[in-house]
Design a protein around this motif. Structure first.
Motif, PDB file in Angstrom:
ATOM      1  N   ASN A  83       0.830  -1.210   0.000  1.00 35.55           N
ATOM      2  CA  ASN A  83       0.000   0.000   0.000  1.00 35.55           C
ATOM      3  C   ASN A  83       0.865   1.261   0.000  1.00 35.55           C
ATOM      4  O   ASN A  83       1.891   1.326  -0.621  1.00 35.55           O
TER       5      ASN A  83
ATOM      6  N   LEU B 103      -8.310   8.380   5.831  1.00 29.32           N
ATOM      7  CA  LEU B 103      -9.638   8.705   5.330  1.00 29.32           C
ATOM      8  C   LEU B 103     -10.599   8.912   6.490  1.00 29.32           C
ATOM      9  O   LEU B 103     -10.837   7.980   7.265  1.00 29.32           O
TER      10      LEU B 103
ATOM     11  N   LEU C 222     -13.575   6.384   8.310  1.00 31.75           N
ATOM     12  CA  LEU C 222     -13.192   4.987   8.188  1.00 31.75           C
ATOM     13  C   LEU C 222     -12.870   4.442   9.576  1.00 31.75           C
ATOM     14  O   LEU C 222     -12.206   5.099  10.367  1.00 31.75           O
TER      15      LEU C 222
ATOM     16  N   MET D 212      -9.097  -0.303  10.413  1.00 24.91           N
ATOM     17  CA  MET D 212      -8.581  -0.403   9.041  1.00 24.91           C
ATOM     18  C   MET D 212      -7.411   0.573   8.899  1.00 24.91           C
ATOM     19  O   MET D 212      -7.540   1.638   8.297  1.00 24.91           O
TER      20      MET D 212
ATOM     21  N   ARG E 214      -3.741   4.290   2.943  1.00 26.75           N
ATOM     22  CA  ARG E 214      -4.474   4.350   1.679  1.00 26.75           C
ATOM     23  C   ARG E 214      -5.040   5.735   1.352  1.00 26.75           C
ATOM     24  O   ARG E 214      -5.722   5.879   0.341  1.00 26.75           O
ATOM     25  N   TYR E 215      -4.783   6.744   2.160  1.00 29.93           N
ATOM     26  CA  TYR E 215      -5.363   8.052   1.863  1.00 29.93           C
ATOM     27  C   TYR E 215      -4.480   9.152   2.437  1.00 29.93           C
ATOM     28  O   TYR E 215      -3.998   9.063   3.567  1.00 29.93           O
TER      29      TYR E 215
ATOM     30  N   LEU F 186      -6.037   8.652  -3.146  1.00 34.59           N
ATOM     31  CA  LEU F 186      -6.519   7.427  -2.510  1.00 34.59           C
ATOM     32  C   LEU F 186      -6.076   6.176  -3.249  1.00 34.59           C
ATOM     33  O   LEU F 186      -5.870   6.183  -4.469  1.00 34.59           O
TER      34      LEU F 186
ATOM     35  N   LEU G 175      -7.773   2.626  -3.163  1.00 32.65           N
ATOM     36  CA  LEU G 175      -8.920   1.880  -2.677  1.00 32.65           C
ATOM     37  C   LEU G 175      -8.613   0.384  -2.674  1.00 32.65           C
ATOM     38  O   LEU G 175      -7.973  -0.116  -3.605  1.00 32.65           O
TER      39      LEU G 175
ATOM     40  N   ALA H 104     -14.314  -4.889   3.289  1.00 33.85           N
ATOM     41  CA  ALA H 104     -13.389  -3.784   3.555  1.00 33.85           C
ATOM     42  C   ALA H 104     -13.375  -2.802   2.392  1.00 33.85           C
ATOM     43  O   ALA H 104     -13.269  -1.587   2.584  1.00 33.85           O
ATOM     44  N   LYS H 105     -13.491  -3.321   1.179  1.00 28.96           N
ATOM     45  CA  LYS H 105     -13.551  -2.450   0.006  1.00 28.96           C
ATOM     46  C   LYS H 105     -14.800  -1.576   0.067  1.00 28.96           C
ATOM     47  O   LYS H 105     -14.727  -0.350  -0.121  1.00 28.96           O
TER      48      LYS H 105
ATOM     49  N   PHE I 167     -14.550   1.121   2.725  1.00 24.53           N
ATOM     50  CA  PHE I 167     -13.730   2.255   2.296  1.00 24.53           C
ATOM     51  C   PHE I 167     -14.542   3.174   1.389  1.00 24.53           C
ATOM     52  O   PHE I 167     -14.495   4.407   1.507  1.00 24.53           O
TER      53      PHE I 167
ATOM     54  N   LEU J 269     -15.472   7.024   1.941  1.00 29.30           N
ATOM     55  CA  LEU J 269     -15.104   8.015   0.932  1.00 29.30           C
ATOM     56  C   LEU J 269     -16.315   8.849   0.534  1.00 29.30           C
ATOM     57  O   LEU J 269     -16.207  10.073   0.373  1.00 29.30           O
TER      58      LEU J 269
END
Length: 258
Positions: free
Chosen positions: A63, A80, A83, A87, A91-92, A105, A107, A120-121, A124, A128
Motif C-alpha cells: 500500500n 480517510l 473509516l 482499518m 491508503r489516503y 486514494l 482503494l 473492507a472495500k 472504504f 469516501l
C-alpha cells in the motif's frame, strides 16, 4: 493547473521513472499510490531536488500513498475520515493547495481475504462517500483521485480481462462508485471522452499490454466548480511501454486558471 495520479507499484523501483516523468510533464501535483515503503524510506530528497515537496503516508512492503507538489500546500488528512480505526492501512492522504482540496486514494482491491476483504472495500467506499459529502457540503473545491480499483462500466474493462464476479466489476462496487458521482462529482475522463478505451492498467501477465487488454480503474472525480475548469483528462499510455514499467500509467488532468 496540472494534476496527476499514478499507481507506481513501488516508488523505489520506479524512482527514475517518476523523476523522468516529472521533468517531462511538470505537473503541479502528483498523487502516488502503492509506494510500498515506510515514510523514512521514501525518496523525498530526490524529489525535492527535482522541485517537489512531498507528504507521505507509508506502510512497509504494501500500500502507501504520497503527494508530490511544486506549489505550497498544507496537509489536511493522513487517513480517510469516517473509516473505522480497525482499518489502519496507508491508503489516503489529502492536502490543500492553490485553493483546491486534493485527496489521493488507494482503494482496496477487494479480491483477497474472502468476504471480509470485499466488505473492507465497500467500507472504504462508504467512508469516501461520507467524506466527499462533507467536503462538498462545506463548499470546498475538490479532486478525489487515485487507484479506485473500480471499472465503472463494461466499457472500462477489455473483453474477457476479468470474470464478472471480480470485485472490480461487481454490481455493489459499481453502485458505490455511482453514489460518489451522484453526490455531484464529475468523472474527469468520461466528462470529456464519454466513450472509448481509456485504460489506465494492464496486467503484467498474458500479454495484456501488447493486446491492449486493459482496465480503466484510476479515476479523478471533480467537484462542480473544478469540473467547470476542466480542459483535458487522459491516461499517459506511453509510460506503460517503458522498460520495467508500473502496471498502471499516470492519469493527467489539466484545469484552466480560476
Amino acid at each position: 493547473m496540472k494534476i496527476a495520479s499514478w499507481n507506481v507499484n513501488s516508488v523505489r523501483q520506479r524512482q527514475s521513472h517518476v523523476l523522468d516523468w516529472l521533468a517531462l510533464e511538470k505537473p503541479d501535483l502528483l498523487g502516488l499510490q502503492e509506494i510500498k515503503c515506510e515514510d523514512g524510506a521514501f525518496p523525498a530528497d530526490a524529489f525535492r531536488d527535482a522541485g517537489y515537496e512531498s507528504v507521505v503516508v507509508g506502510q512497509k512492503s504494501y500500500n502507501g500513498v504520497a503527494i508530490l507538489s511544486r506549489v505550497p500546500f498544507s496537509v489536511t488528512a493522513r487517513a480517510l475520515p469516517f473509516l473505522a480505526d480497525d482499518m489502519p492501512q496507508a491508503r489516503y492522504v489529502e492536502i490543500e493547495a492553490e485553493g483546491l482540496t486534493f485527496g489521493n486514494l488507494y482503494l482496496p482491491n477487494g479480491n483477497s481475504g474472502g468476504s471480509a476483504g470485499y466488505e473492507a472495500k465497500l467500507a472504504f467506499m462508504e467512508a469516501l462517500a461520507l467524506h466527499a459529502q462533507s467536503l462538498l457540503g462545506a463548499g470546498r473545491d475538490v479532486i478525489l483521485a487515485g487507484d479506485y480499483n473500480v471499472c465503472p462500466t463494461d466499457e472500462d474493462c477489455a473483453p474477457h480481462a476479468l470474470p464478472p464476479t471480480d470485485a472490480l466489476l461487481r454490481p455493489e462496487t459499481r453502485a458505490a462508485f455511482r453514489r460518489l458521482v451522484w453526490l455531484g462529482l464529475t468523472d474527469a475522463v468520461r466528462a470529456l471522452h464519454p466513450h472509448g478505451r481509456y485504460y489506465t492498467f494492464w496486467d503484467y501477465q498474458a500479454g495484456a499490454w501488447p493486446r491492449d487488454c486493459g482496465l480503466r480503474i484510476d479515476h479523478a472525480l471533480l467537484s462542480p466548480r473544478i469540473a467547470e475548469r476542466l480542459l483535458s483528462a487522459q491516461p499517459d499510455r506511453d509510460e506503460r511501454g517503458r522498460a520495467q514499467p508500473s502496471d498502471h500509467v499516470p492519469l493527467v488532468v489539466t484545469l484552466a486558471a480560476p
